[in-house]
Scaffold this motif. Structure first.
Motif, PDB file in Angstrom:
ATOM      1  N   ASN A 135      79.326  94.947  39.936  1.00 50.46           N
ATOM      2  CA  ASN A 135      79.106  95.885  41.158  1.00 50.46           C
ATOM      3  C   ASN A 135      77.463  95.688  41.584  1.00 50.46           C
ATOM      4  O   ASN A 135      76.964  96.256  42.361  1.00 50.46           O
ATOM      5  N   MET A 136      76.713  94.639  41.099  1.00 50.53           N
ATOM      6  CA  MET A 136      75.365  94.718  41.375  1.00 50.53           C
ATOM      7  C   MET A 136      75.307  93.451  42.611  1.00 50.53           C
ATOM      8  O   MET A 136      76.092  92.347  42.597  1.00 50.53           O
ATOM      9  N   MET A 137      73.985  93.469  43.292  1.00 50.83           N
ATOM     10  CA  MET A 137      73.815  92.473  44.133  1.00 50.83           C
ATOM     11  C   MET A 137      72.738  91.574  43.259  1.00 50.83           C
ATOM     12  O   MET A 137      71.909  92.125  42.543  1.00 50.83           O
ATOM     13  N   TYR A 138      72.599  90.317  43.772  1.00 47.63           N
ATOM     14  CA  TYR A 138      71.834  89.425  43.191  1.00 47.63           C
ATOM     15  C   TYR A 138      71.138  88.294  43.966  1.00 47.63           C
ATOM     16  O   TYR A 138      71.954  87.873  44.941  1.00 47.63           O
ATOM     17  N   HIS A 139      69.979  87.811  44.047  1.00 49.86           N
ATOM     18  CA  HIS A 139      69.403  86.850  44.969  1.00 49.86           C
ATOM     19  C   HIS A 139      68.344  86.029  44.019  1.00 49.86           C
ATOM     20  O   HIS A 139      67.906  86.635  43.224  1.00 49.86           O
ATOM     21  N   LYS A 140      67.969  84.887  44.606  1.00 49.36           N
ATOM     22  CA  LYS A 140      66.941  84.213  43.935  1.00 49.36           C
ATOM     23  C   LYS A 140      65.564  84.775  44.041  1.00 49.36           C
ATOM     24  O   LYS A 140      65.317  85.554  45.173  1.00 49.36           O
ATOM     25  N   VAL A 141      64.832  84.945  43.275  1.00 48.96           N
ATOM     26  CA  VAL A 141      63.327  85.797  43.222  1.00 48.96           C
ATOM     27  C   VAL A 141      62.443  84.764  44.109  1.00 48.96           C
ATOM     28  O   VAL A 141      62.554  83.512  44.011  1.00 48.96           O
ATOM     29  N   LYS A 142      62.138  85.496  45.205  1.00 47.23           N
ATOM     30  CA  LYS A 142      61.300  84.770  46.387  1.00 47.23           C
ATOM     31  C   LYS A 142      59.896  84.444  45.866  1.00 47.23           C
ATOM     32  O   LYS A 142      59.297  85.374  45.255  1.00 47.23           O
ATOM     33  N   LYS A 143      59.110  83.903  46.520  1.00 44.97           N
ATOM     34  CA  LYS A 143      57.917  83.552  46.667  1.00 44.97           C
ATOM     35  C   LYS A 143      57.150  84.852  47.210  1.00 44.97           C
ATOM     36  O   LYS A 143      57.568  85.296  47.873  1.00 44.97           O
ATOM     37  N   GLY A 144      56.169  85.362  46.104  1.00 45.39           N
ATOM     38  CA  GLY A 144      55.591  86.569  46.570  1.00 45.39           C
ATOM     39  C   GLY A 144      56.172  87.920  45.904  1.00 45.39           C
ATOM     40  O   GLY A 144      55.486  88.975  45.947  1.00 45.39           O
ATOM     41  N   GLU A 145      57.484  87.621  45.419  1.00 41.87           N
ATOM     42  CA  GLU A 145      58.097  88.892  44.928  1.00 41.87           C
ATOM     43  C   GLU A 145      57.832  88.979  43.564  1.00 41.87           C
ATOM     44  O   GLU A 145      57.698  87.969  42.741  1.00 41.87           O
ATOM     45  N   LEU A 146      57.799  90.201  42.673  1.00 48.83           N
ATOM     46  CA  LEU A 146      57.546  90.514  41.442  1.00 48.83           C
ATOM     47  C   LEU A 146      58.447  89.468  40.566  1.00 48.83           C
ATOM     48  O   LEU A 146      59.756  89.448  40.736  1.00 48.83           O
ATOM     49  N   HIS A 147      57.849  88.762  39.775  1.00 48.24           N
ATOM     50  CA  HIS A 147      58.461  87.941  38.686  1.00 48.24           C
ATOM     51  C   HIS A 147      58.702  86.508  39.525  1.00 48.24           C
ATOM     52  O   HIS A 147      58.948  85.718  38.500  1.00 48.24           O
ATOM     53  N   GLY A 148      58.411  86.510  40.794  1.00 48.01           N
ATOM     54  CA  GLY A 148      58.930  85.071  41.327  1.00 48.01           C
ATOM     55  C   GLY A 148      57.432  84.167  41.324  1.00 48.01           C
ATOM     56  O   GLY A 148      56.611  84.407  40.461  1.00 48.01           O
ATOM     57  N   GLU A 149      57.355  83.419  42.047  1.00 47.55           N
ATOM     58  CA  GLU A 149      56.365  82.629  42.500  1.00 47.55           C
ATOM     59  C   GLU A 149      55.179  83.259  42.990  1.00 47.55           C
ATOM     60  O   GLU A 149      55.508  84.108  43.927  1.00 47.55           O
ATOM     61  N   CYS A 150      53.973  82.806  42.776  1.00 49.96           N
ATOM     62  CA  CYS A 150      52.806  83.316  43.422  1.00 49.96           C
ATOM     63  C   CYS A 150      52.990  83.109  44.856  1.00 49.96           C
ATOM     64  O   CYS A 150      53.491  82.162  45.421  1.00 49.96           O
ATOM     65  N   ASN A 151      52.369  84.190  45.599  1.00 47.57           N
ATOM     66  CA  ASN A 151      52.385  84.265  47.020  1.00 47.57           C
ATOM     67  C   ASN A 151      51.502  83.201  47.586  1.00 47.57           C
ATOM     68  O   ASN A 151      51.691  82.899  49.050  1.00 47.57           O
ATOM     69  N   ARG A 152      50.542  82.759  46.945  1.00 48.55           N
ATOM     70  CA  ARG A 152      49.488  81.668  47.613  1.00 48.55           C
ATOM     71  C   ARG A 152      50.009  80.466  47.866  1.00 48.55           C
ATOM     72  O   ARG A 152      50.834  79.844  47.067  1.00 48.55           O
ATOM     73  N   THR A 153      49.973  80.085  49.006  1.00 48.63           N
ATOM     74  CA  THR A 153      50.417  78.771  49.624  1.00 48.63           C
ATOM     75  C   THR A 153      50.129  77.539  48.610  1.00 48.63           C
ATOM     76  O   THR A 153      51.153  76.973  48.464  1.00 48.63           O
ATOM     77  N   ALA A 154      48.987  77.510  48.246  1.00 50.55           N
ATOM     78  CA  ALA A 154      48.463  76.432  47.581  1.00 50.55           C
ATOM     79  C   ALA A 154      49.020  76.658  45.935  1.00 50.55           C
ATOM     80  O   ALA A 154      48.632  75.578  45.093  1.00 50.55           O
TER      81      ALA A 154
END
Length: 106
Positions: free
Chosen positions: A38-57
């Protein structure tokens, strides 16, 4: 890659590491049981908590520092540099621009 599972009300969430969508669901089901159906799920996005760092470089994983200006998350190295570049923010606001997030809520 990391996958974020959360309830519809977004009051409960967890992160699973898996190669693809189907594997993520299987690992979550094995770990947390039938509640994940019953849960939604998605790939953790850039800049999202626990995801990839938001800095482009930067491609560092596990971004744990919240930036109060961009409202995105950064790795510890980039957060340190951002804070170093913005010393006046701490004088004005009483805290650094990028702060470590200790949980999923700010």
């Amino acid at each position: 890659m990391k996958w974020k599972f959360e309830t519809e009300k977004k009051d409960y969430s967890f992160i699973i590491e898996a190669d693809d969508h189907e594997s993520a669901f299987d690992v979550a089901y094995d770990t947390y049981g039938p509640q994940v159906e019953n849960m939604m799920y998605h790939k953790v996005k850039k800049g999202e908590l626990h995801g990839e760092c938001n800095r482009t470089a930067c491609n560092s994983q596990n971004a744990m520092f919240y930036n109060h200006s961009t409202r995105m998350h950064y790795c510890s190295s980039c957060a340190y540099e951002i804070n170093r570049w913005t010393p006046d923010f701490k004088k004005e606001k009483g805290h650094e621009l990028c702060v470590l997030v200790k949980s999923d809520s700010l």
